[in-house]
Design a protein around this motif. Structure first.
Motif: not given
Ligand SMILES: Cc1cc2nc3c(=O)[nH]c(=O)nc-3n(C[C@H](O)[C@H](O)[C@H](O)COP(=O)(O)OP(=O)(O)OC[C@H]3O[C@@H](n4cnc5c(N)ncnc54)[C@H](O)[C@@H]3O)c2cc1C
Length: 451
Positions: A42-43, A52-53, A58-59, A189, A355, A385, A387-388
């Motif tokens: 992770d960066r 985002s996580s 989170r709901i 990356v 976010c 959506h 997170f859940k």
């Molecule tokens: C405001 C908001 C409210 C939400 N509410 C809900 C909710 O109520 N209920 C629900 O179920 N879901 C909710 N979600 C959605 C949920 O949080 C996301 O779908 C989920 O967290 C996505 O996870 P991810 O692993 O795709 O992304 P992320 O958590 O963003 O993880 C991606 C990771 O990749 C890393 N990364 C990026 N580029 C690079 C690179 N080049 N090199 C190395 N590392 C890198 C980043 O640093 C990051 O840590 C919400 C999201 C937001 C933004």
């Protein structure tokens, strides 16, 4: 024939959010991968504050217009209640409401939770009923002909809840660490290492030009994923509005047991407060941040570029641009409508944030082998959506790597055969608020006083 895990003696996961960390957890536990070397990069040091996580809450809901997601969320919720970070899960209910065409999402969602049969639901026939059942403050006598912030009709599911997102992610990280299978690296990356003559990805090139090699690379970089692979017409980053209002102990006590209220017509929601902070947010179409970058799949030496929406966060831009005033005003208006005693304009937020969702055309995740590049798998497209599903999504990803995508999601999670222009995306019907807003243009409008 060589088994699939044997083809992957080393797996590199890019991104330590919901998708990446849950996948690392499942790979560590899955006996089929007992001989696989697992690396997670992770960066940012964990927990990545702008991912985002990571957030206060989170709901956690099975309330979906799609029965497939209702079923999977119900499975996840059983774990949230019992063995998966239960101390971070709180079941205070969720009111899903609307006052316009979004009513159809509410109706479908209600049908699904009732059909699934596990939920205590109470229908809400009027704004006054929403106010009474959800413990909202009496403002003026509610007139049902108005379109109140809390919505006009809907239902409350008392079996839905919320989780402390950062707490649950830290819990999972400790679980992964205990298994002692994953090598964690902090590094950015820069590119996938693509061999264009064999169409193979053999790992990544980092920002310091060093390389990491793997037989399988899993792209789970959330809203940054489109910067590492051409996902135009498939995934895009959209910025969503969040504000946090500090509460006194007595204010917190007053609303602590109220359900989260999500008005799908405006996209605005107020989540049950925790640690004396009330979060108001917009589950909307979001802001885009068009950015021109080198084409992520171009051969070395090419000067081809693409323009895509990418996250701009307080960790990536030198100045912290605050949340646009139009969004702050909408959040304040919602508060005025449902908790007027908390809505004084002179009362400052403790924090505002944009976010970033990784949106997809219809809200389905993207969990699949890349159709062109061998050695590349995608686990992204959380679409606001995912997170859940933290307790179960890692298993879904690993089963999909093994060619056993869950039956319910065949035809939904695969890499799309065609790219669809973003302006034609249908969405999943759950979003409200303004559409097509470019973040820089919104700041410009604000600067010129055209609010
Ligand atoms: C405001 C908001 C409210 C939400 N509410 C809900 C909710 O109520 N209920 C629900 O179920 N879901 C909710 N979600 C959605 C949920 O949080 C996301 O779908 C989920 O967290 C996505 O996870 P991810 O692993 O795709 O992304 P992320 O958590 O963003 O993880 C991606 C990771 O990749 C890393 N990364 C990026 N580029 C690079 C690179 N080049 N090199 C190395 N590392 C890198 C980043 O640093 C990051 O840590 C919400 C999201 C937001 C933004």
């Amino acid at each position: 024939m060589v088994s699939i895990p044997a083809q992957y003696p080393s797996v590199l996961i890019i991104g330590s959010g919901v998708f990446g960390l849950a996948t690392a957890w499942e790979l560590s536990k899955n006996p089929e991968f007992k001989d696989t070397e697992i690396t997670l990069i992770d960066r940012q040091p964990f927990p990545a504050a702008d991912s985002s996580s990571i957030d206060t809450s989170r709901i956690i809901r099975p309330d979906y217009a799609s029965l497939s997601y209702t079923r999977l969320a119900s499975k996840a919720q059983l774990l949230w209640r019992t063995t998966f970070a239960p101390e971070h899960y709180h079941e205070t209910g969720l009111a899903v409401t609307a006052s316009g065409p979004e009513q159809s999402y509410v109706t479908d969602s209600l049908r699904n939770v009732q059909f699934h049969g596990t939920d205590r639901v109470q229908t809400l026939q009027s704004a006054a009923e929403i106010q009474r059942v959800c413990g909202l403050e009496a403002n003026k006598p509610t007139d049902d002909t108005l379109s109140p912030g809390g919505g006009s009709t809907g239902y409350v599911n008392w079996n839905s809840g919320w989780a402390d997102a950062e707490g649950a992610m830290c819990w999972l990280r400790r679980e992964v660490e205990k298994l002692n299978r994953v090598r964690f690296i902090t590094g950015t990356v820069k590119r996938l290492n693509i061999n264009h003559s064999t169409n193979t990805v053999s790992g990544v090139i980092l920002s310091d030009d060093s390389t990491l090699t793997a037989s399988l690379t899993i792209l789970a970089a959330g809203a940054w994923s489109p910067s590492l692979l051409d996902l135009r017409g498939i995934c895009k980053a959209t910025g969503q509005a969040l504000v946090y209002l500090p509460l006194s102990a007595s204010e917190q006590a007053k609303v602590a047991n109220n359900p989260t209220i999500l008005n799908l017509s405006t996209g605005l929601f107020i989540i049950t407060p925790s640690r004396k902070s009330l979060k108001v947010a917009r589950h909307g179409h979001g802001y885009t941040n068009p950015t021109t970058i080198p084409h992520p799949e171009a051969a070395p030496g090419s000067n081809q570029t693409i323009t895509i929406s990418l996250p701009a966060t307080h960790l990536t831009t030198h100045t912290q641009d605050p949340l646009p005033l139009e969004a702050q005003r909408q959040c304040r208006d919602l508060l005025r409508s449902v908790y007027p005693s908390l809505s004084s304009p002179s009362r400052p937020w403790s924090k505002t944030r944009i976010c970033w969702y990784t949106d997809t055309r219809n809200g389905d995740f993207l969990i699949d082998h890349h159709p062109k590049y061998k050695g590349l798998f995608l686990a992204t497209g959380g679409a606001g959506h995912a997170f859940k599903f933290l307790p179960v999504i890692g298993e879904c990803v690993v089963e999909s790597i093994l060619g056993r995508m869950p039956e319910d999601f065949r035809g939904k999670w695969e890499f799309p055969r065609q790219r669809v222009p973003e302006e034609e995306w249908a969405g999943d019907g759950s979003r409200g608020g303004p559409e097509g807003v470019v973040l820089a243009e919104e700041y410009e409008r604000q600067r010129k006083g055209r609010l």
